[in-house]
Design a protein around this motif. Structure first.
Motif, PDB file in Angstrom:
ATOM      1  N   LYS A   5     -59.069 -27.298 -10.519  1.00 18.31           N
ATOM      2  CA  LYS A   5     -58.858 -28.032  -9.266  1.00 18.31           C
ATOM      3  C   LYS A   5     -59.681 -27.405  -8.157  1.00 18.31           C
ATOM      4  O   LYS A   5     -59.739 -26.188  -8.031  1.00 18.31           O
ATOM      5  CB  LYS A   5     -57.387 -27.959  -8.849  1.00 18.31           C
ATOM      6  CG  LYS A   5     -56.436 -28.673  -9.780  1.00 18.31           C
ATOM      7  CD  LYS A   5     -55.010 -28.566  -9.286  1.00 18.31           C
ATOM      8  CE  LYS A   5     -54.827 -29.269  -7.992  1.00 18.31           C
ATOM      9  NZ  LYS A   5     -54.019 -30.462  -8.004  1.00 18.31           N
ATOM     10  N   PRO A   6     -60.246 -28.268  -7.313  1.00 14.45           N
ATOM     11  CA  PRO A   6     -60.867 -27.741  -6.096  1.00 14.45           C
ATOM     12  C   PRO A   6     -59.781 -27.414  -5.080  1.00 14.45           C
ATOM     13  O   PRO A   6     -58.681 -27.952  -5.136  1.00 14.45           O
ATOM     14  CB  PRO A   6     -61.729 -28.905  -5.610  1.00 14.45           C
ATOM     15  CG  PRO A   6     -61.029 -30.120  -6.123  1.00 14.45           C
ATOM     16  CD  PRO A   6     -60.397 -29.717  -7.432  1.00 14.45           C
ATOM     17  N   VAL A   7     -60.107 -26.509  -4.169  1.00 17.41           N
ATOM     18  CA  VAL A   7     -59.233 -26.214  -3.037  1.00 17.41           C
ATOM     19  C   VAL A   7     -60.103 -26.241  -1.791  1.00 17.41           C
ATOM     20  O   VAL A   7     -61.140 -25.561  -1.740  1.00 17.41           O
ATOM     21  CB  VAL A   7     -58.543 -24.841  -3.192  1.00 17.41           C
ATOM     22  CG1 VAL A   7     -57.728 -24.500  -1.948  1.00 17.41           C
ATOM     23  CG2 VAL A   7     -57.651 -24.819  -4.425  1.00 17.41           C
ATOM     24  N   LYS A   8     -59.708 -27.049  -0.817  1.00 17.96           N
ATOM     25  CA  LYS A   8     -60.464 -27.202   0.424  1.00 17.96           C
ATOM     26  C   LYS A   8     -61.925 -27.541   0.138  1.00 17.96           C
ATOM     27  O   LYS A   8     -62.833 -27.023   0.770  1.00 17.96           O
ATOM     28  CB  LYS A   8     -60.328 -25.952   1.280  1.00 17.96           C
ATOM     29  CG  LYS A   8     -58.884 -25.714   1.735  1.00 17.96           C
ATOM     30  CD  LYS A   8     -58.688 -24.369   2.360  1.00 17.96           C
ATOM     31  CE  LYS A   8     -59.106 -24.430   3.829  1.00 17.96           C
ATOM     32  NZ  LYS A   8     -58.829 -23.151   4.504  1.00 17.96           N
ATOM     33  N   GLY A   9     -62.141 -28.375  -0.888  1.00 18.62           N
ATOM     34  CA  GLY A   9     -63.474 -28.842  -1.223  1.00 18.62           C
ATOM     35  C   GLY A   9     -64.323 -27.877  -2.038  1.00 18.62           C
ATOM     36  O   GLY A   9     -65.476 -28.162  -2.327  1.00 18.62           O
ATOM     37  N   ILE A  10     -63.763 -26.743  -2.422  1.00 16.88           N
ATOM     38  CA  ILE A  10     -64.514 -25.751  -3.205  1.00 16.88           C
ATOM     39  C   ILE A  10     -64.062 -25.839  -4.658  1.00 16.88           C
ATOM     40  O   ILE A  10     -62.884 -25.647  -4.963  1.00 16.88           O
ATOM     41  CB  ILE A  10     -64.310 -24.324  -2.664  1.00 16.88           C
ATOM     42  CG1 ILE A  10     -64.774 -24.261  -1.202  1.00 16.88           C
ATOM     43  CG2 ILE A  10     -65.073 -23.307  -3.518  1.00 16.88           C
ATOM     44  CD1 ILE A  10     -64.435 -22.963  -0.501  1.00 16.88           C
ATOM     45  N   HIS A  11     -65.015 -26.114  -5.545  1.00 19.15           N
ATOM     46  CA  HIS A  11     -64.744 -26.276  -6.970  1.00 19.15           C
ATOM     47  C   HIS A  11     -65.075 -24.995  -7.737  1.00 19.15           C
ATOM     48  O   HIS A  11     -66.075 -24.341  -7.427  1.00 19.15           O
ATOM     49  CB  HIS A  11     -65.608 -27.406  -7.550  1.00 19.15           C
ATOM     50  CG  HIS A  11     -65.267 -28.749  -7.014  1.00 19.15           C
ATOM     51  ND1 HIS A  11     -64.493 -29.648  -7.697  1.00 19.15           N
ATOM     52  CD2 HIS A  11     -65.590 -29.367  -5.841  1.00 19.15           C
ATOM     53  CE1 HIS A  11     -64.355 -30.755  -6.987  1.00 19.15           C
ATOM     54  NE2 HIS A  11     -65.013 -30.605  -5.851  1.00 19.15           N
ATOM     55  N   PRO A  12     -64.285 -24.655  -8.751  1.00 19.76           N
ATOM     56  CA  PRO A  12     -64.664 -23.545  -9.629  1.00 19.76           C
ATOM     57  C   PRO A  12     -66.000 -23.838 -10.310  1.00 19.76           C
ATOM     58  O   PRO A  12     -66.331 -24.997 -10.575  1.00 19.76           O
ATOM     59  CB  PRO A  12     -63.527 -23.505 -10.658  1.00 19.76           C
ATOM     60  CG  PRO A  12     -62.381 -24.200 -10.007  1.00 19.76           C
ATOM     61  CD  PRO A  12     -62.999 -25.254  -9.126  1.00 19.76           C
ATOM     62  N   LYS A  13     -66.749 -22.763 -10.601  1.00 19.90           N
ATOM     63  CA  LYS A  13     -68.034 -22.890 -11.294  1.00 19.90           C
ATOM     64  C   LYS A  13     -68.014 -21.992 -12.521  1.00 19.90           C
ATOM     65  O   LYS A  13     -67.521 -20.862 -12.462  1.00 19.90           O
ATOM     66  CB  LYS A  13     -69.181 -22.496 -10.367  1.00 19.90           C
ATOM     67  CG  LYS A  13     -69.333 -23.428  -9.181  1.00 19.90           C
ATOM     68  CD  LYS A  13     -70.500 -23.014  -8.300  1.00 19.90           C
ATOM     69  CE  LYS A  13     -70.682 -23.994  -7.177  1.00 19.90           C
ATOM     70  NZ  LYS A  13     -70.049 -23.619  -5.959  1.00 19.90           N
ATOM     71  N   PHE A  14     -68.581 -22.514 -13.603  1.00 13.44           N
ATOM     72  CA  PHE A  14     -68.518 -21.829 -14.891  1.00 13.44           C
ATOM     73  C   PHE A  14     -69.913 -21.576 -15.435  1.00 13.44           C
ATOM     74  O   PHE A  14     -70.784 -22.443 -15.337  1.00 13.44           O
ATOM     75  CB  PHE A  14     -67.723 -22.676 -15.888  1.00 13.44           C
ATOM     76  CG  PHE A  14     -66.361 -23.060 -15.357  1.00 13.44           C
ATOM     77  CD1 PHE A  14     -65.313 -22.168 -15.395  1.00 13.44           C
ATOM     78  CD2 PHE A  14     -66.157 -24.302 -14.775  1.00 13.44           C
ATOM     79  CE1 PHE A  14     -64.072 -22.508 -14.872  1.00 13.44           C
ATOM     80  CE2 PHE A  14     -64.923 -24.663 -14.253  1.00 13.44           C
ATOM     81  CZ  PHE A  14     -63.876 -23.754 -14.303  1.00 13.44           C
ATOM     82  N   GLY A  15     -70.102 -20.412 -16.048  1.00 16.41           N
ATOM     83  CA  GLY A  15     -71.361 -20.109 -16.705  1.00 16.41           C
ATOM     84  C   GLY A  15     -71.469 -20.839 -18.029  1.00 16.41           C
ATOM     85  O   GLY A  15     -70.646 -21.706 -18.357  1.00 16.41           O
ATOM     86  N   ASN A  16     -72.458 -20.477 -18.811  1.00 21.52           N
ATOM     87  CA  ASN A  16     -72.688 -21.079 -20.124  1.00 21.52           C
ATOM     88  C   ASN A  16     -71.755 -20.494 -21.169  1.00 21.52           C
ATOM     89  O   ASN A  16     -71.394 -19.313 -21.103  1.00 21.52           O
ATOM     90  CB  ASN A  16     -74.137 -20.846 -20.557  1.00 21.52           C
ATOM     91  CG  ASN A  16     -75.115 -21.536 -19.634  1.00 21.52           C
ATOM     92  OD1 ASN A  16     -74.930 -22.692 -19.278  1.00 21.52           O
ATOM     93  ND2 ASN A  16     -76.138 -20.810 -19.215  1.00 21.52           N
ATOM     94  N   ASP A  17     -71.387 -21.329 -22.117  1.00 24.88           N
ATOM     95  CA  ASP A  17     -70.656 -20.895 -23.308  1.00 24.88           C
ATOM     96  C   ASP A  17     -69.300 -20.261 -22.985  1.00 24.88           C
ATOM     97  O   ASP A  17     -68.904 -19.256 -23.571  1.00 24.88           O
ATOM     98  CB  ASP A  17     -71.528 -19.933 -24.123  1.00 24.88           C
ATOM     99  CG  ASP A  17     -71.022 -19.753 -25.553  1.00 24.88           C
ATOM    100  OD1 ASP A  17     -70.389 -20.686 -26.090  1.00 24.88           O
ATOM    101  OD2 ASP A  17     -71.259 -18.670 -26.127  1.00 24.88           O
ATOM    102  N   CYS A  18     -68.582 -20.836 -22.021  1.00 19.91           N
ATOM    103  CA  CYS A  18     -67.242 -20.349 -21.667  1.00 19.91           C
ATOM    104  C   CYS A  18     -66.189 -21.143 -22.433  1.00 19.91           C
ATOM    105  O   CYS A  18     -66.395 -22.302 -22.777  1.00 19.91           O
ATOM    106  CB  CYS A  18     -66.992 -20.496 -20.170  1.00 19.91           C
ATOM    107  SG  CYS A  18     -68.008 -19.391 -19.161  1.00 19.91           S
TER     108      CYS A  18
END
Length: 173
Positions: A5-18
């Motif tokens: 989930k985003p919070v205050k418009g900020i989304h989590p970001k994930f690297g490769n192969d997670c």
């Protein structure tokens, strides 16, 4: 699918192969590197401040990563294992670290590289844990230095095992 989930418009970001377990939760200002794994019932809450994770970090079942509003952030290096039901709160963890099952690492702590925080240990606020040591107890205190065999036999072994385990679940998709 994990709860992302985003919070205050900020989304989590994930690297490769997670790998993200279906019932893990990752919210807000979270950035993780490559080959990370977030396991069952783990919660990573970047809602009140930022959480940064390097490469090959595993956050095991039931662990919680969180911060203090506008005061502390979480910074995690590379090759770090955070054990089942551990709490990592507003602190810095350097490379090649094992946080044991049920351990608590509190605000403004700094955990040096090549270190083990024993299962059930409580690292009190503002504690600076020296590199290459094992800390245990409540409050956590240094119990001994770590030799290179222990770094390879425990810290690296566990991180590599979790990379292997996550591969099993990625294959099932």
């Amino acid at each position: 699918m994990a709860l992302i989930k985003p919070v205050k418009g900020i989304h989590p970001k994930f690297g490769n192969d997670c790998y993200l377990a279906e019932n893990s939760t990752i919210v807000g200002d979270v950035i993780m590197g490559d080959q990370c794994s977030i396991w069952f019932n783990a919660v990573i809450r970047g809602d009140v401040n930022s959480i940064r994770m390097g490469n090959k970090v595993n956050v095991q079942d039931g662990a919680v990563l969180h911060c203090t509003y506008e005061k502390t952030k979480v910074h995690i290096g590379n090759n770090v294992s955070i054990g089942h039901n551990a709490i990592v709160h507003g602190c810095t963890i350097h490379d090649n670290v094992l946080i044991g099952m049920g351990a608590i690492v509190m605000d403004n702590c700094e955990i040096g590289s090549n270190t083990i925080i024993a299962a059930g240990a409580v690292v009190l606020e503002r504690t600076k844990v020296e590199a290459g040591a094992i800390y245990a107890g409540i409050p956590a205190k240094k119990v001994k230095d770590i030799n290179p065999e222990l770094v390879n036999g425990e810290i690296n072994r566990i991180a590599n095992n979790y990379l292997m385990y996550s591969g099993w679940f990625k294959e099932e998709k």
